[in-house]
Design an enzyme around this catalytic site. Sequence first.
Site, PDB file in Angstrom:
ATOM      1  N   ARG A  41       0.846  -1.202   0.000  1.00 36.92           N
ATOM      2  CA  ARG A  41       0.000   0.000   0.000  1.00 36.92           C
ATOM      3  C   ARG A  41       0.879   1.250   0.000  1.00 36.92           C
ATOM      4  O   ARG A  41       0.616   2.208  -0.747  1.00 36.92           O
ATOM      5  CB  ARG A  41      -0.916  -0.008   1.227  1.00 36.92           C
ATOM      6  N   TYR A  80      10.881   2.275   8.763  1.00 39.76           N
ATOM      7  CA  TYR A  80      11.195   3.287   9.768  1.00 39.76           C
ATOM      8  C   TYR A  80      12.617   3.811   9.617  1.00 39.76           C
ATOM      9  O   TYR A  80      12.875   5.004   9.807  1.00 39.76           O
ATOM     10  CB  TYR A  80      10.979   2.720  11.171  1.00 39.76           C
ATOM     11  N   GLY A 123      -3.057   3.946  12.973  1.00 45.63           N
ATOM     12  CA  GLY A 123      -3.970   3.598  14.055  1.00 45.63           C
ATOM     13  C   GLY A 123      -4.915   2.508  13.611  1.00 45.63           C
ATOM     14  O   GLY A 123      -4.854   2.048  12.467  1.00 45.63           O
ATOM     15  N   ARG A 162     -15.285   3.439  23.184  1.00 45.45           N
ATOM     16  CA  ARG A 162     -14.254   4.430  22.871  1.00 45.45           C
ATOM     17  C   ARG A 162     -12.980   4.146  23.665  1.00 45.45           C
ATOM     18  O   ARG A 162     -11.871   4.266  23.151  1.00 45.45           O
ATOM     19  CB  ARG A 162     -14.789   5.829  23.183  1.00 45.45           C
ATOM     20  N   SER A 169      -2.714  17.792  15.027  1.00 47.66           N
ATOM     21  CA  SER A 169      -3.430  18.679  14.103  1.00 47.66           C
ATOM     22  C   SER A 169      -4.565  19.408  14.799  1.00 47.66           C
ATOM     23  O   SER A 169      -4.976  20.497  14.397  1.00 47.66           O
ATOM     24  CB  SER A 169      -3.957  17.896  12.900  1.00 47.66           C
ATOM     25  N   THR A 208     -11.010  25.194  12.872  1.00 50.82           N
ATOM     26  CA  THR A 208     -10.823  26.643  12.750  1.00 50.82           C
ATOM     27  C   THR A 208     -10.993  27.079  11.303  1.00 50.82           C
ATOM     28  O   THR A 208     -11.622  28.116  11.016  1.00 50.82           O
ATOM     29  CB  THR A 208      -9.428  27.039  13.275  1.00 50.82           C
ATOM     30  N   ALA A 209     -10.452  26.295  10.376  1.00 52.31           N
ATOM     31  CA  ALA A 209     -10.607  26.619   8.953  1.00 52.31           C
ATOM     32  C   ALA A 209     -12.073  26.568   8.539  1.00 52.31           C
ATOM     33  O   ALA A 209     -12.550  27.425   7.774  1.00 52.31           O
ATOM     34  CB  ALA A 209      -9.788  25.654   8.107  1.00 52.31           C
ATOM     35  N   ARG A 210     -12.799  25.589   9.040  1.00 58.41           N
ATOM     36  CA  ARG A 210     -14.234  25.488   8.733  1.00 58.41           C
ATOM     37  C   ARG A 210     -14.981  26.704   9.270  1.00 58.41           C
ATOM     38  O   ARG A 210     -15.839  27.272   8.583  1.00 58.41           O
ATOM     39  CB  ARG A 210     -14.801  24.200   9.345  1.00 58.41           C
TER      40      ARG A 210
END
Length: 329
Positions: free
Chosen positions: A52, A77, A91, A100, A158, A164-166
């Site tokens: 992949r 790595y 993940g 969760r 991130s 914030t951009a939205r």
Amino acid sequence: MTVPSESVPHPGPRRQKVGVVGCGMVGSTSAFALVMRGVGREIVLVDLNLARAQAEANDIFHAVPFAHPLTVRAGDYADLAGASVVVIAGGVAQKPGETRLQLLQRNADVFRQIVPAVLRAAPDAILLVVTNPVDIMTRLAAHFAVPFGVPSTRVLGSGTTLDTARFRALLGRHFDVDPQHVHAYVVGEHGDSELLAWSQATIAGLSLDEFAGVHCRQLSGADRRQIDQDVRGAADQIIAGKGATYYGIGSAVARIVEVLIHDQRAVLTISSDSSGVPDCEDVTLSLPRLLGGEGVITTIPLSLNTSEREGLRRSAGILRDAVTALNLK
């Protein structure tokens, strides 16, 4: 919410090598966005599924003639040696019926392997975590980086950069203004408890109400509620329509990496250790941070109103409880 800091000298641009660990939709789209934006000189993709990683690297590399002169390749790595920034997008997905906390425990085990492997190869790298829930995963990454002597300022997530951009995009659309001239922040958790800091939003140095009066375009309570709902529900709406979000976050990652590599001293709402911030002790969450070539330089205090301060306190509490439940060792 003032956070004292010492003057940080400009370290200058970092080396132009970026690693991306995890080649799912978010990781591969982040790599593509780096190429389209012309960030870095070499991008190395690492994934447990080497086929992949190779496929994504080749596909992205074939876009280079239409963008910027970068090298894109797959590796292990060890190939991250010399990387200035390593994006961690790896993940595991949530299983049916899994809680969760169970998901967090499994992802903690994943990061327990990823973070040391990255730092053994690239001990001077800044770690940029994208894996969700990003605030908690950033906390975990910083925890696993401690034995390598990596300060928390070099481990960031991130966070609410995309939120914030939205927020800015929706305010810009409402007022018919280029969103790059809208200053507004989403802080706290990247998730349900995030806080839209309405009291701090400005356009051309004016509050939203002041700008509405000048621009003759009102911002009603219903408008505010709709924008709030659209910011919070953006990911759910996108996922419902196409299964995942990746263009927005990929672009956000490319912007953060650009700031780090070129020591641009930009203010972004990234997730980082918030020690020293009232009500946010022992929590990793998003606040406006000044970023440079060595990571987080300082946290920018926001003069939140009473209800906003309570909202941030509540958000911090939710994240603190989640990390405590993990019982990290």
